[in-house]
Design an enzyme around this catalytic site. Structure first.
Site, mmCIF file in Angstrom:
data_model
loop_
_atom_site.group_PDB
_atom_site.id
_atom_site.type_symbol
_atom_site.label_atom_id
_atom_site.label_comp_id
_atom_site.label_asym_id
_atom_site.label_seq_id
_atom_site.Cartn_x
_atom_site.Cartn_y
_atom_site.Cartn_z
ATOM 1 N N ASP A 170 0.832 -1.206 0.000
ATOM 2 C CA ASP A 170 0.000 0.000 0.000
ATOM 3 C C ASP A 170 0.864 1.252 0.000
ATOM 4 O O ASP A 170 0.537 2.248 -0.664
ATOM 5 C CB ASP A 170 -0.922 0.013 1.226
ATOM 6 C CG ASP A 170 -2.027 -1.027 1.120
ATOM 7 O OD1 ASP A 170 -2.152 -1.644 0.042
ATOM 8 O OD2 ASP A 170 -2.758 -1.215 2.109
ATOM 9 N N ASP A 209 0.807 4.256 -2.720
ATOM 10 C CA ASP A 209 0.557 5.639 -2.299
ATOM 11 C C ASP A 209 1.663 6.572 -2.776
ATOM 12 O O ASP A 209 1.400 7.718 -3.171
ATOM 13 C CB ASP A 209 0.423 5.721 -0.777
ATOM 14 C CG ASP A 209 -0.845 5.040 -0.271
ATOM 15 O OD1 ASP A 209 -1.765 4.836 -1.092
ATOM 16 O OD2 ASP A 209 -0.901 4.712 0.923
ATOM 17 N N SER A 224 -36.366 -7.318 -17.860
ATOM 18 C CA SER A 224 -36.555 -7.857 -16.516
ATOM 19 C C SER A 224 -36.425 -9.375 -16.580
ATOM 20 O O SER A 224 -36.425 -9.963 -17.658
ATOM 21 C CB SER A 224 -37.941 -7.492 -15.982
ATOM 22 O OG SER A 224 -38.122 -6.100 -15.971
ATOM 23 N N LYS A 236 -27.776 -13.639 -7.406
ATOM 24 C CA LYS A 236 -28.532 -12.424 -7.737
ATOM 25 C C LYS A 236 -28.162 -11.350 -6.712
ATOM 26 O O LYS A 236 -28.652 -11.348 -5.588
ATOM 27 C CB LYS A 236 -30.035 -12.693 -7.727
ATOM 28 C CG LYS A 236 -30.861 -11.533 -8.248
ATOM 29 C CD LYS A 236 -32.327 -11.917 -8.344
ATOM 30 C CE LYS A 236 -33.124 -10.772 -8.953
ATOM 31 N NZ LYS A 236 -33.053 -9.537 -8.154
ATOM 32 N N GLU A 251 -24.110 -5.360 -11.710
ATOM 33 C CA GLU A 251 -24.764 -4.787 -10.537
ATOM 34 C C GLU A 251 -23.752 -3.965 -9.754
ATOM 35 O O GLU A 251 -22.626 -4.413 -9.521
ATOM 36 C CB GLU A 251 -25.306 -5.892 -9.620
ATOM 37 C CG GLU A 251 -26.497 -6.639 -10.167
ATOM 38 C CD GLU A 251 -27.791 -5.848 -10.056
ATOM 39 O OE1 GLU A 251 -28.082 -5.318 -8.968
ATOM 40 O OE2 GLU A 251 -28.514 -5.762 -11.061
ATOM 41 N N LYS A 278 -36.112 -16.387 -6.194
ATOM 42 C CA LYS A 278 -36.060 -15.470 -5.058
ATOM 43 C C LYS A 278 -36.166 -16.259 -3.751
ATOM 44 O O LYS A 278 -37.041 -17.113 -3.607
ATOM 45 C CB LYS A 278 -37.211 -14.459 -5.132
ATOM 46 C CG LYS A 278 -37.147 -13.486 -6.300
ATOM 47 C CD LYS A 278 -36.039 -12.467 -6.083
ATOM 48 C CE LYS A 278 -36.178 -11.294 -7.039
ATOM 49 N NZ LYS A 278 -37.287 -10.398 -6.723
ATOM 50 N N CYS A 282 -66.325 8.008 -6.077
ATOM 51 C CA CYS A 282 -67.473 8.629 -6.763
ATOM 52 C C CYS A 282 -68.822 8.107 -6.278
ATOM 53 O O CYS A 282 -69.869 8.555 -6.747
ATOM 54 C CB CYS A 282 -67.351 8.428 -8.275
ATOM 55 S SG CYS A 282 -67.520 6.699 -8.787
ATOM 56 N N CYS A 296 -64.870 -0.265 -10.106
ATOM 57 C CA CYS A 296 -65.741 0.869 -10.416
ATOM 58 C C CYS A 296 -65.672 1.096 -11.920
ATOM 59 O O CYS A 296 -64.576 1.254 -12.473
ATOM 60 C CB CYS A 296 -65.272 2.116 -9.668
ATOM 61 S SG CYS A 296 -66.129 3.629 -10.183
#
Length: 652
Positions: free
Chosen positions: A29, A33, A78, A109, A164, A302, A398, A413
């Site tokens: 590192d 640097d 999708s 996922k 992702e 899922k 309504c 409706c």
């Protein structure tokens, strides 16, 4: 100095790839640097010589004015969801009807934000959000601050890749600790934190929050013949690809992998919400094709959602833009999947009856698809009342009689002048996926409607700047922006308008397919239902719905009024020309073209009516080849598919 700056940029980019992508750093590192500070000093002294791929671009602060819209060259679809072994079996059965012996690839996922990265000659030129799949937002400057995204590739490629962008759990904890110390509200979960970070206008904030990526697809036409080979190629280019994946021959192997991942899920350094299963062979993917919304060759399993107990306090009934009346439960607040939930959908009256939900019941709440809070079932052992819920017989907006048709699960409706339906229709019309009128959200629409300034969507385009000043809380600057946004939306391509009209069963993808074929809404209005039904991926339900809508009193008047106010009714994208030279043909581009860019060749083929795909299959009609065509040319010859060269394409 230019030579030394070139050396430092090359070294530092190589070391960054070793660290972030390969997890195998070759320098300490402190050495990194030291070289980095040397580069900063040189760039400060010679700012005119700063290179486009300098790693210093990742940390510099830049305050952006906003995010511009960006049209995806390759639309993002999708994925169809699956929540059980049975649904995976059904997916496998559908695949095997078209592909005899499929091999599947299973990938994690990632619970993040979908991004698309475009490189020209190996240099990152665009980083874009998914948006609605066709149009996203250009967040290139923010994505340049994500340390594991290569600014340049080892080859001078024109390529678009997808993946992702997510926030690792360790970064999430650090960000929330800092927000707590600063008295700022904490993010609910890593996904929300990643989304909020990528929406930052200050790029320095993005650089500090340590977002990361997993890439999973080459979106532009690929020379690889399988998803697995494509992932390995992305790794060779310096992208981070999730190593946790398997190839599987059947659902048993897939299910075992899902169970294994489920057990490891909580110990991963990032959030996942499932496993994506794809047909591995790209030619088989091509053969299977797409529905209007999703590929037929992939499914997203899922994991079961988190569940919590809550007490039902009351039920609200609301009217949607199609007249469906939906019940929503008011609950005692519970923490669920990182957020506080006090309201959850009860779906419809049939669902209430099926689950026997009663007043004051204790219910199990979950997030459907990890997004929408919903009541799952009643805890009968904790029931305190036998009193049933009050089911309305009149519209809450309504007061018209509500109907419950035999073939529907919901109350409806059917009053075309129902205020709630009109208002919801106006909100939908102005929404991002429809006409995308920035600033014209639900609160402004409600105020305009209450003030009797708008009664239908055409009225939106009759509004003047001073009309907005009549609304409470709207100042001159906001009024000017709203008026400008409305005027700008007049120029939208017509598929946005068609979707905005809210025709039943006609979603954004179907709207685009319809306008690609008919070129304008006026042509679509004149078309017969048989012609609509013949369009691939659409069918009779959409055709009947369009016929019903256009036959209704007022539809022709509304379209005429929209046209008179200056709203565009024509499709501005690539249309399908029925009598074009390559109309209806499926064409594959392969090999290196000498004179045309691949994007130019693709556009020309599409303008001639062709559908350009990435893999050769028995559905391919023609292959256009350049130098070093490789396996695709060989496969075309084996299948007896017609082969043409670049000169032939130029001659058309």
């Amino acid at each position: 100095m230019n030579k030394r700056m070139n050396e430092l940029v090359a070294l530092l980019n190589r070391y960054a790839t070793e660290y972030y992508t390969s997890d195998n750093p070759s320098v300490s590192d402190s050495e990194y640097d030291r070289l980095y500070r040397e580069l900063v000093e040189l760039e400060t002294a010679y700012p005119e010589q700063v290179l486009a791929d300098s790693p210093t671009h990742r940390v510099g602060g830049k305050v952006l004015d906003g995010f511009e819209k960006y049209s995806h060259q390759y639309p993002l679809y999708s994925l169809q969801d699956a929540f059980s072994r049975e649904e995976l079996d059904a997916f496998d059965a559908r695949v095997r009807k078209e592909v005899a012996h499929p091999t599947y690839i299973c990938e994690l996922k990632i619970d993040g934000l979908s991004i698309s990265l475009t490189y020209e000659k190996g240099i990152l030129v665009a980083g874009v959000t998914r948006g609605d799949g066709s149009i996203g937002e250009n967040i290139t400057e923010n994505l340049k601050r994500v340390k594991d995204i290569p600014l340049t590739l080892p080859e001078e490629l024109d390529i678009t890749v997808r993946g992702e962008c997510y926030m690792p759990r360790a970064s999430f904890d650090q960000v929330n600790q800092a927000r707590q110390e600063n008295g700022e509200p904490e993010f609910a979960n890593p996904r929300n934190a990643a989304a909020g970070t990528l929406r930052q206008l200050d790029t320095a904030v993005v650089a500090k929050r340590n977002l990361a990526t997993f890439l999973y697809q080459e979106a532009s036409p690929s020379t690889r013949d399988s998803q697995e080979k494509g992932l390995k190629y992305l790794e060779q280019l310096g992208f981070v690809v999730n190593p946790k994946r398997i190839l599987a021959e059947n659902i048993d192997e897939i299910w075992n992998f899902i169970q294994e991942v489920g057990q490891e899920r909580e110990n991963l350094p990032y959030d996942i919400d499932g496993v994506v299963i794809k047909v591995n062979d790209l030619a088989s993917q091509e053969e299977l094709g797409f529905t209007v919304k999703a590929p037929k060759w992939a499914v997203a399993y899922k994991f079961p959602a988190e569940e919590k107990e809550a007490q039902l306090l009351s039920v609200d009934w609301t009217v949607g833009r199609t007249g469906v009346v939906t019940p929503t439960a008011n609950l005692t607040p519970v923490q669920l999947a990182g957020t506080t939930v006090s309201r959850a959908t009860l779906h419809n009256v049939d669902y209430i009856a099926e689950k026997d939900i009663r007043k004051d019941d204790t219910v199990i709440v979950y997030k459907a698809g990890d997004i929408i809070p919903a009541v799952l079932r009643v805890v009968e052992s904790k029931r305190v009342s036998e009193e049933k819920l009050d089911i309305p017989t009149n519209c809450p907006s309504c007061n018209s009689d509500l109907l419950h048709f035999e073939d529907e699960v919901a109350l409806r409706c059917i009053n075309p002048r129902c205020p709630a339906q009109i208002m919801e229709g106006l909100i939908h019309f102005a929404s991002r996926d429809a006409m995308n009128i920035t600033g014209l959200g639900p609160s402004i629409v409600e105020k305009l409607f209450a003030a009797n300034l708008v009664k239908d969507v055409a009225d939106i385009y009759r509004l003047q700047e001073e009309d907005f000043l009549l609304l409470e809380g709207v100042k001159e600057k906001s009024a000017a922006k709203l008026y400008q946004a409305i005027q700008a939306s007049k120029e939208n391509s017509a598929e946005k308008l068609l979707f905005g009209l809210g025709i039943r069963h006609v979603g954004s993808k179907a709207s685009q397919l319809l306008l690609q074929y008919f070129h304008s809404i006026e042509n679509l209005y004149q078309a017969d239902s048989e012609e609509v039904a013949s369009i691939e991926s659409l069918g009779g339900v959409i055709a009947k719905s369009l016929q019903t809508y256009f036959a209704a009193e007022g539809s022709e008047i509304l379209l005429r009024e929209l046209k008179e106010t200056g709203v565009n009714l024509d499709y501005k994208g690539q249309t399908v020309v029925a009598d074009a030279a390559l109309s209806g043909l499926t064409v594959v581009l392969t090999g290196k073209l000498e004179r045309l860019k691949r994007s130019e060749a693709k556009s020309k083929l599409e303008s001639l009516g062709a559908k350009v795909t990435g893999s050769v299959s028995k559905k391919t009609d023609l292959v256009v080849v350049g130098a070093d065509a490789g396996s695709k040319l060989q496969k075309a010859q084996e299948l007896g598919i017609q082969v043409r060269d670049e000169a032939w394409l130029e001659s058309l």
